[in-house]
Design a protein around this motif. Structure first.
Motif, mmCIF file in Angstrom:
data_model
loop_
_atom_site.group_PDB
_atom_site.id
_atom_site.type_symbol
_atom_site.label_atom_id
_atom_site.label_comp_id
_atom_site.label_asym_id
_atom_site.label_seq_id
_atom_site.Cartn_x
_atom_site.Cartn_y
_atom_site.Cartn_z
ATOM 1 N N VAL A 206 0.854 -1.185 0.000
ATOM 2 C CA VAL A 206 0.000 0.000 0.000
ATOM 3 C C VAL A 206 0.891 1.237 0.000
ATOM 4 C CG1 VAL A 206 -1.802 1.267 1.215
ATOM 5 C CG2 VAL A 206 -1.810 -1.238 1.236
ATOM 6 N N ARG A 207 0.578 2.186 -0.865
ATOM 7 C CA ARG A 207 1.315 3.436 -0.955
ATOM 8 C C ARG A 207 0.356 4.601 -0.771
ATOM 9 N NH1 ARG A 207 3.464 4.745 -5.933
ATOM 10 N NH2 ARG A 207 1.746 3.636 -6.876
ATOM 11 N N VAL A 208 0.831 5.652 -0.117
ATOM 12 C CA VAL A 208 0.059 6.885 0.036
ATOM 13 C C VAL A 208 0.355 7.758 -1.173
ATOM 14 C CG1 VAL A 208 -0.340 8.939 1.438
ATOM 15 C CG2 VAL A 208 0.154 6.752 2.549
ATOM 16 N N LEU A 209 -0.675 8.037 -1.973
ATOM 17 C CA LEU A 209 -0.518 8.897 -3.144
ATOM 18 C C LEU A 209 -0.802 10.355 -2.798
ATOM 19 C CD1 LEU A 209 -2.328 6.694 -5.821
ATOM 20 C CD2 LEU A 209 0.117 6.770 -5.257
ATOM 21 N N ARG A 210 -1.765 10.561 -1.900
ATOM 22 C CA ARG A 210 -2.097 11.899 -1.392
ATOM 23 C C ARG A 210 -2.418 11.739 0.073
ATOM 24 N NH1 ARG A 210 -5.541 15.360 0.597
ATOM 25 N NH2 ARG A 210 -5.847 17.429 -0.264
ATOM 26 N N ASP A 211 -1.712 12.451 0.917
ATOM 27 C CA ASP A 211 -1.855 12.311 2.359
ATOM 28 C C ASP A 211 -2.794 13.374 2.922
ATOM 29 O OD1 ASP A 211 -1.426 11.290 4.895
ATOM 30 O OD2 ASP A 211 0.757 11.487 4.814
ATOM 31 N N VAL A 212 -3.335 13.107 4.098
ATOM 32 C CA VAL A 212 -4.122 14.115 4.803
ATOM 33 C C VAL A 212 -3.198 15.267 5.181
ATOM 34 C CG1 VAL A 212 -5.828 12.480 5.696
ATOM 35 C CG2 VAL A 212 -3.822 13.007 7.054
ATOM 36 N N GLU A 213 -3.735 16.475 5.198
ATOM 37 C CA GLU A 213 -2.939 17.643 5.555
ATOM 38 C C GLU A 213 -3.172 18.068 6.997
ATOM 39 O OE1 GLU A 213 -4.026 20.530 2.604
ATOM 40 O OE2 GLU A 213 -3.222 19.310 0.976
ATOM 41 N N THR A 214 -4.233 17.573 7.612
ATOM 42 C CA THR A 214 -4.611 17.949 8.969
ATOM 43 C C THR A 214 -3.912 17.056 9.985
ATOM 44 O OG1 THR A 214 -6.758 18.651 8.151
ATOM 45 C CG2 THR A 214 -6.606 18.207 10.504
ATOM 46 N N ASP A 215 -3.508 17.632 11.097
ATOM 47 C CA ASP A 215 -2.949 16.863 12.205
ATOM 48 C C ASP A 215 -4.071 16.041 12.830
ATOM 49 O OD1 ASP A 215 -1.515 15.865 14.342
ATOM 50 O OD2 ASP A 215 -1.249 17.804 15.323
ATOM 51 N N VAL A 216 -3.881 14.731 12.920
ATOM 52 C CA VAL A 216 -4.913 13.852 13.459
ATOM 53 C C VAL A 216 -4.726 13.567 14.951
ATOM 54 C CG1 VAL A 216 -5.314 12.759 11.216
ATOM 55 C CG2 VAL A 216 -3.715 11.703 12.838
ATOM 56 N N ALA A 217 -3.631 14.024 15.535
ATOM 57 C CA ALA A 217 -3.349 13.746 16.948
ATOM 58 C C ALA A 217 -4.482 14.251 17.829
ATOM 59 C CB ALA A 217 -2.029 14.393 17.365
ATOM 60 N N GLY A 218 -4.964 13.368 18.697
ATOM 61 C CA GLY A 218 -6.032 13.717 19.625
ATOM 62 C C GLY A 218 -7.415 13.771 19.001
ATOM 63 N N ARG A 219 -7.553 13.338 17.757
ATOM 64 C CA ARG A 219 -8.827 13.421 17.042
ATOM 65 C C ARG A 219 -9.439 12.045 16.866
ATOM 66 N NH1 ARG A 219 -8.879 17.999 13.409
ATOM 67 N NH2 ARG A 219 -11.123 17.654 13.337
ATOM 68 N N VAL A 220 -10.761 12.018 16.778
ATOM 69 C CA VAL A 220 -11.482 10.826 16.347
ATOM 70 C C VAL A 220 -11.622 10.943 14.832
ATOM 71 C CG1 VAL A 220 -13.676 9.589 16.384
ATOM 72 C CG2 VAL A 220 -12.754 10.550 18.495
ATOM 73 N N VAL A 221 -11.150 9.939 14.119
ATOM 74 C CA VAL A 221 -11.233 9.921 12.664
ATOM 75 C C VAL A 221 -12.328 8.943 12.248
ATOM 76 C CG1 VAL A 221 -10.022 9.334 10.514
ATOM 77 C CG2 VAL A 221 -8.801 10.505 12.367
ATOM 78 N N VAL A 222 -13.208 9.407 11.380
ATOM 79 C CA VAL A 222 -14.165 8.517 10.731
ATOM 80 C C VAL A 222 -13.692 8.402 9.285
ATOM 81 C CG1 VAL A 222 -16.556 8.107 10.044
ATOM 82 C CG2 VAL A 222 -16.057 9.195 12.253
ATOM 83 N N MET A 223 -13.095 7.263 8.967
ATOM 84 C CA MET A 223 -12.599 7.036 7.620
ATOM 85 C C MET A 223 -13.733 6.499 6.763
ATOM 86 S SD MET A 223 -9.213 5.025 6.317
ATOM 87 C CE MET A 223 -8.488 5.466 7.845
ATOM 88 N N VAL A 224 -13.950 7.138 5.621
ATOM 89 C CA VAL A 224 -15.071 6.807 4.746
ATOM 90 C C VAL A 224 -14.526 6.193 3.462
ATOM 91 C CG1 VAL A 224 -17.014 7.763 3.454
ATOM 92 C CG2 VAL A 224 -16.441 8.684 5.717
ATOM 93 N N ASP A 225 -15.032 5.020 3.126
ATOM 94 C CA ASP A 225 -14.630 4.381 1.877
ATOM 95 C C ASP A 225 -15.850 3.770 1.202
ATOM 96 O OD1 ASP A 225 -12.895 3.715 -0.159
ATOM 97 O OD2 ASP A 225 -11.751 2.252 0.999
ATOM 98 N N ASP A 226 -15.718 3.564 -0.098
ATOM 99 C CA ASP A 226 -16.836 3.016 -0.856
ATOM 100 C C ASP A 226 -17.071 1.545 -0.539
ATOM 101 O OD1 ASP A 226 -14.407 2.364 -2.059
ATOM 102 O OD2 ASP A 226 -15.090 2.693 -4.104
ATOM 103 N N ILE A 227 -15.990 0.763 -0.484
ATOM 104 C CA ILE A 227 -16.148 -0.679 -0.314
ATOM 105 C C ILE A 227 -14.978 -1.239 0.501
ATOM 106 C CG2 ILE A 227 -15.021 -1.169 -2.533
ATOM 107 C CD1 ILE A 227 -17.049 -3.520 -2.861
ATOM 108 N N LEU A 228 -15.293 -2.146 1.388
ATOM 109 C CA LEU A 228 -14.288 -2.873 2.161
ATOM 110 C C LEU A 228 -14.263 -4.299 1.632
ATOM 111 C CD1 LEU A 228 -12.286 -3.297 4.484
ATOM 112 C CD2 LEU A 228 -14.241 -3.533 6.026
ATOM 113 N N GLU A 229 -13.129 -4.665 1.031
ATOM 114 C CA GLU A 229 -12.986 -6.011 0.487
ATOM 115 C C GLU A 229 -11.921 -6.772 1.267
ATOM 116 O OE1 GLU A 229 -13.459 -6.611 -3.865
ATOM 117 O OE2 GLU A 229 -13.349 -4.424 -3.952
ATOM 118 N N SER A 230 -10.689 -6.794 0.767
ATOM 119 C CA SER A 230 -9.631 -7.551 1.450
ATOM 120 C C SER A 230 -9.316 -6.950 2.812
ATOM 121 C CB SER A 230 -8.357 -7.603 0.607
ATOM 122 O OG SER A 230 -7.675 -6.361 0.636
ATOM 123 N N GLY A 231 -9.430 -5.638 2.915
ATOM 124 C CA GLY A 231 -9.138 -4.951 4.166
ATOM 125 C C GLY A 231 -7.719 -4.447 4.276
ATOM 126 N N ARG A 232 -6.853 -4.818 3.355
ATOM 127 C CA ARG A 232 -5.439 -4.440 3.444
ATOM 128 C C ARG A 232 -5.246 -2.924 3.421
ATOM 129 N NH1 ARG A 232 -4.436 -8.774 -0.726
ATOM 130 N NH2 ARG A 232 -3.836 -10.597 0.467
#
Length: 182
Positions: free
Chosen positions: A87-113
């Motif tokens: 897995v490679r990051v092509l475009r990273d988040v710009e916001t500092d996530v430290a101390g935050r609750v992240v809700v990651m949104v994706d279209d489909i969960l398949e293999s999960g990798r």
């Protein structure tokens, strides 16, 4: 069935079914997060496939009085083939996530990798939690031990298109999720 670009598409989940599920998902997310702390939530949409779902979900979150910030990440897990690789990051988040609750949104969960990689990455950066919201869960394809926190539909074992998902950059514009009939 409908014909798009000379291909037959069989709808699996209609536009109205999707809208109903998104409202339900927004309600579930709101039930887990107090409105007064909703500014601490960071929604991270996984590009490209989730862009339609993420847009509708964040509007639905607004309707239930949540006010999360929104970010994007673009990941690739298909080196030279169709089986997931590194897995490679092509475009990273710009916001500092430290101390935050992240809700990651994706279209489909398949293999999960890919989502496991992204969850681990954001947790390593100090996110207090990384919850997964997916429109489709194709659990029959799971290769790693990851489960979504919020699921729209269990997806049958078909290659699906529409509602942001594509094949060869086509069919993302469809307002429903369907399968290409060969």
């Amino acid at each position: 069935m409908i014909t798009v670009r000379d291909r037959q598409i069989e709808p699996l989940f209609t536009e109205s079914q999707i809208a109903d599920e998104i409202r339900r998902l927004a309600g579930e997310i709101a039930a887990h997060h107090p409105v007064e702390k909703s500014g601490e939530i960071l929604v991270v949409a996984v590009l490209k496939g989730s862009f339609v779902f993420a847009a509708d979900l964040i509007r639905a979150l607004h309707a239930v009085k949540l006010a999360p910030e929104v970010e994007f990440i673009s990941l690739s897990s298909y080196g030279g083939g169709t089986e997931g690789g590194e897995v490679r990051v092509l475009r990273d988040v710009e916001t500092d996530v430290a101390g935050r609750v992240v809700v990651m949104v994706d279209d489909i969960l398949e293999s999960g990798r890919t989502l496991q990689f992204a969850r681990d990455l954001l947790l390593s950066r100090g996110a207090t939690a990384v919850e997964l919201a997916v429109l489709l869960d194709k659990s029959v394809k799971r290769k790693v031990g990851i489960e979504p926190d919020y699921v729209g539909f269990e997806c049958p074992d078909h290659f699906v298109v529409g509602y942001g998902m594509d094949v060869g950059h086509a069919f993302r514009e469809l307002p429903f999720v369907g399968r290409v009939v060969e």
